[in-house]
Structure formats: C-alpha cells, structure tokens
Design a protein around this motif. Sequence first.
Motif, PDB file in Angstrom:
ATOM      1  N   SER A   1      17.333  -4.389  -7.502  1.00  0.00           N
ATOM      2  CA  SER A   1      17.694  -3.134  -6.821  1.00  0.00           C
ATOM      3  C   SER A   1      17.159  -1.896  -7.525  1.00  0.00           C
ATOM      4  O   SER A   1      17.138  -0.809  -6.957  1.00  0.00           O
ATOM      5  CB  SER A   1      19.212  -3.023  -6.661  1.00  0.00           C
ATOM      6  OG  SER A   1      19.828  -2.939  -7.929  1.00  0.00           O
ATOM      7  N   SER A   2      16.689  -2.060  -8.761  1.00  0.00           N
ATOM      8  CA  SER A   2      16.169  -0.898  -9.497  1.00  0.00           C
ATOM      9  C   SER A   2      14.635  -0.885  -9.563  1.00  0.00           C
ATOM     10  O   SER A   2      14.056  -0.084 -10.299  1.00  0.00           O
ATOM     11  CB  SER A   2      16.749  -0.862 -10.912  1.00  0.00           C
ATOM     12  OG  SER A   2      16.337  -2.004 -11.631  1.00  0.00           O
ATOM     13  N   ALA A   3      13.989  -1.737  -8.785  1.00  0.00           N
ATOM     14  CA  ALA A   3      12.518  -1.787  -8.779  1.00  0.00           C
ATOM     15  C   ALA A   3      11.949  -0.420  -8.395  1.00  0.00           C
ATOM     16  O   ALA A   3      12.503   0.286  -7.549  1.00  0.00           O
ATOM     17  CB  ALA A   3      12.029  -2.853  -7.807  1.00  0.00           C
ATOM     18  N   GLU A   4      10.835  -0.077  -9.029  1.00  0.00           N
ATOM     19  CA  GLU A   4      10.221   1.233  -8.813  1.00  0.00           C
ATOM     20  C   GLU A   4       9.401   1.263  -7.528  1.00  0.00           C
ATOM     21  O   GLU A   4       8.598   0.370  -7.259  1.00  0.00           O
ATOM     22  CB  GLU A   4       9.308   1.564  -9.997  1.00  0.00           C
ATOM     23  CG  GLU A   4       8.659   2.928  -9.905  1.00  0.00           C
ATOM     24  CD  GLU A   4       7.700   3.217 -11.049  1.00  0.00           C
ATOM     25  OE1 GLU A   4       7.143   4.312 -11.061  1.00  0.00           O
ATOM     26  OE2 GLU A   4       7.524   2.353 -11.928  1.00  0.00           O
ATOM     27  N   VAL A   5       9.618   2.309  -6.732  1.00  0.00           N
ATOM     28  CA  VAL A   5       8.813   2.563  -5.533  1.00  0.00           C
ATOM     29  C   VAL A   5       7.688   3.498  -5.943  1.00  0.00           C
ATOM     30  O   VAL A   5       7.925   4.523  -6.584  1.00  0.00           O
ATOM     31  CB  VAL A   5       9.673   3.201  -4.409  1.00  0.00           C
ATOM     32  CG1 VAL A   5       8.813   3.597  -3.224  1.00  0.00           C
ATOM     33  CG2 VAL A   5      10.793   2.253  -3.992  1.00  0.00           C
ATOM     34  N   LYS A   6       6.450   3.135  -5.593  1.00  0.00           N
ATOM     35  CA  LYS A   6       5.272   3.951  -5.921  1.00  0.00           C
ATOM     36  C   LYS A   6       4.585   4.332  -4.622  1.00  0.00           C
ATOM     37  O   LYS A   6       3.927   3.498  -3.992  1.00  0.00           O
ATOM     38  CB  LYS A   6       4.326   3.168  -6.826  1.00  0.00           C
ATOM     39  CG  LYS A   6       4.929   2.767  -8.149  1.00  0.00           C
ATOM     40  CD  LYS A   6       3.981   1.869  -8.923  1.00  0.00           C
ATOM     41  CE  LYS A   6       4.737   1.206 -10.068  1.00  0.00           C
ATOM     42  NZ  LYS A   6       4.252  -0.127 -10.354  1.00  0.00           N
ATOM     43  N   LEU A   7       4.722   5.583  -4.231  1.00  0.00           N
ATOM     44  CA  LEU A   7       4.197   6.046  -2.943  1.00  0.00           C
ATOM     45  C   LEU A   7       2.682   6.207  -2.948  1.00  0.00           C
ATOM     46  O   LEU A   7       2.090   6.599  -3.943  1.00  0.00           O
ATOM     47  CB  LEU A   7       4.824   7.395  -2.577  1.00  0.00           C
ATOM     48  CG  LEU A   7       6.324   7.399  -2.319  1.00  0.00           C
ATOM     49  CD1 LEU A   7       6.794   8.813  -2.044  1.00  0.00           C
ATOM     50  CD2 LEU A   7       6.686   6.480  -1.160  1.00  0.00           C
ATOM     51  N   SER A   8       2.091   5.953  -1.780  1.00  0.00           N
ATOM     52  CA  SER A   8       0.673   6.237  -1.573  1.00  0.00           C
ATOM     53  C   SER A   8       0.546   7.691  -1.107  1.00  0.00           C
ATOM     54  O   SER A   8       1.552   8.374  -0.890  1.00  0.00           O
ATOM     55  CB  SER A   8       0.098   5.313  -0.497  1.00  0.00           C
ATOM     56  OG  SER A   8       0.569   5.702   0.785  1.00  0.00           O
TER      57      SER A   8
ATOM     58  N   GLU B   1       0.817  -1.216   0.000  1.00  0.00           N
ATOM     59  CA  GLU B   1       0.000   0.000   0.000  1.00  0.00           C
ATOM     60  C   GLU B   1       0.855   1.272   0.000  1.00  0.00           C
ATOM     61  O   GLU B   1       0.554   2.218  -0.717  1.00  0.00           O
ATOM     62  CB  GLU B   1      -0.927   0.018   1.221  1.00  0.00           C
ATOM     63  CG  GLU B   1      -2.049  -0.996   1.150  1.00  0.00           C
ATOM     64  CD  GLU B   1      -2.886  -1.047   2.423  1.00  0.00           C
ATOM     65  OE1 GLU B   1      -2.675  -0.213   3.343  1.00  0.00           O
ATOM     66  OE2 GLU B   1      -3.761  -1.933   2.510  1.00  0.00           O
ATOM     67  N   GLU B   2       1.888   1.299   0.813  1.00  0.00           N
ATOM     68  CA  GLU B   2       2.662   2.527   1.018  1.00  0.00           C
ATOM     69  C   GLU B   2       3.781   2.734   0.008  1.00  0.00           C
ATOM     70  O   GLU B   2       4.115   3.869  -0.317  1.00  0.00           O
ATOM     71  CB  GLU B   2       3.229   2.557   2.444  1.00  0.00           C
ATOM     72  CG  GLU B   2       2.152   2.634   3.500  1.00  0.00           C
ATOM     73  CD  GLU B   2       2.703   2.780   4.899  1.00  0.00           C
ATOM     74  OE1 GLU B   2       3.944   2.734   5.082  1.00  0.00           O
ATOM     75  OE2 GLU B   2       1.895   2.956   5.824  1.00  0.00           O
ATOM     76  N   ALA B   3       4.397   1.639  -0.449  1.00  0.00           N
ATOM     77  CA  ALA B   3       5.555   1.759  -1.341  1.00  0.00           C
ATOM     78  C   ALA B   3       5.327   1.127  -2.713  1.00  0.00           C
ATOM     79  O   ALA B   3       6.197   1.207  -3.578  1.00  0.00           O
ATOM     80  CB  ALA B   3       6.788   1.137  -0.681  1.00  0.00           C
TER      81      ALA B   3
END
Length: 148
Positions: free
Chosen positions: A103-110, A63-65
């Motif tokens: 290590s390059s996976a995308e972080v998607k913020l909530s 949910e958050e990342a």
Amino acid sequence: MTVRACGLIIFRKLREASAATVGSNIQYLLLQTSYGTHHWTPPKGHVDPGEEDLQTALRETQEEAGLDASQFTVLEGFKKELNYTVRNKPKTVVYWLAEMKDSSAEVKLSSEHRAFRWLALEEACELSGFEDMQATIREAHQFLCSRV
C-alpha cells in the motif's frame, strides 16, 4: 471507427477491516491529466495494434503511474466496459480491478499527468466527475465488499 482504450482501477487496503467497517479501508488511485480540463481518471490508454486489452492496461499503468504488474494483482471476476463519445467519436474503455501488494508503493507520474491521489470511495467518485466513471468505481467497490 470506435477508439478503444484499456486501464486498471487500482486500489489499496490501508488496514484490515472488521465486518462493521467493510470497505472503509479501501482507497482508489486517480491521476489528474496534464491536458484538456485536467480531469481525474484511473490509468488507461489506447490499445496499440496487435495488443491484447489486458496487456494495454498493464502497459498504460506502467507508463502513466510507474507501477509494474509485479506490484499489484488483477482480480478475477471484475471487468467493466464503458462506451461514450469524445469529440464526436465513439470510444470504448475497458477496466479491470487491481489490488496493490504494498500500500505504500511509490507512484511515478508520466508527463501525461500532473498529480495523483489515493481516495476513499466518495472522494474518488466526486473527483472523477463523469457519471459512468462514478458508477464503475461504485461497482468495483461493491464487488470488493461482497468478497469479504
């Protein structure tokens, strides 16, 4: 009644480390909250009724990342419980340690967070601010370095 929350201390390795540089290739993910004092923390959140602790940590990370459980590995042998008071109420937070597979996976913020950063040990400790969180990150780092 104690508020209970769970989360993951997520790390990535940028490259393979030599024996002389053990730990220097590790970065920790911290998220900056979009509320209150805008503090920095690993992904975590409250346990829903009937939910297992680790299930909460995985759900909150998604949910958050925006990171799905298939994108990281939760490591055996590290689990840390923090106990403190928030607004005059006792709170317990349980953290596990998880390694990113890519290590390059995308972080998607909530909407709960306004920024994220991947940080080396000292930077992560400095940004996290709270002594118990700093100690937990250091303990996680020591655990990782001892596994080499």
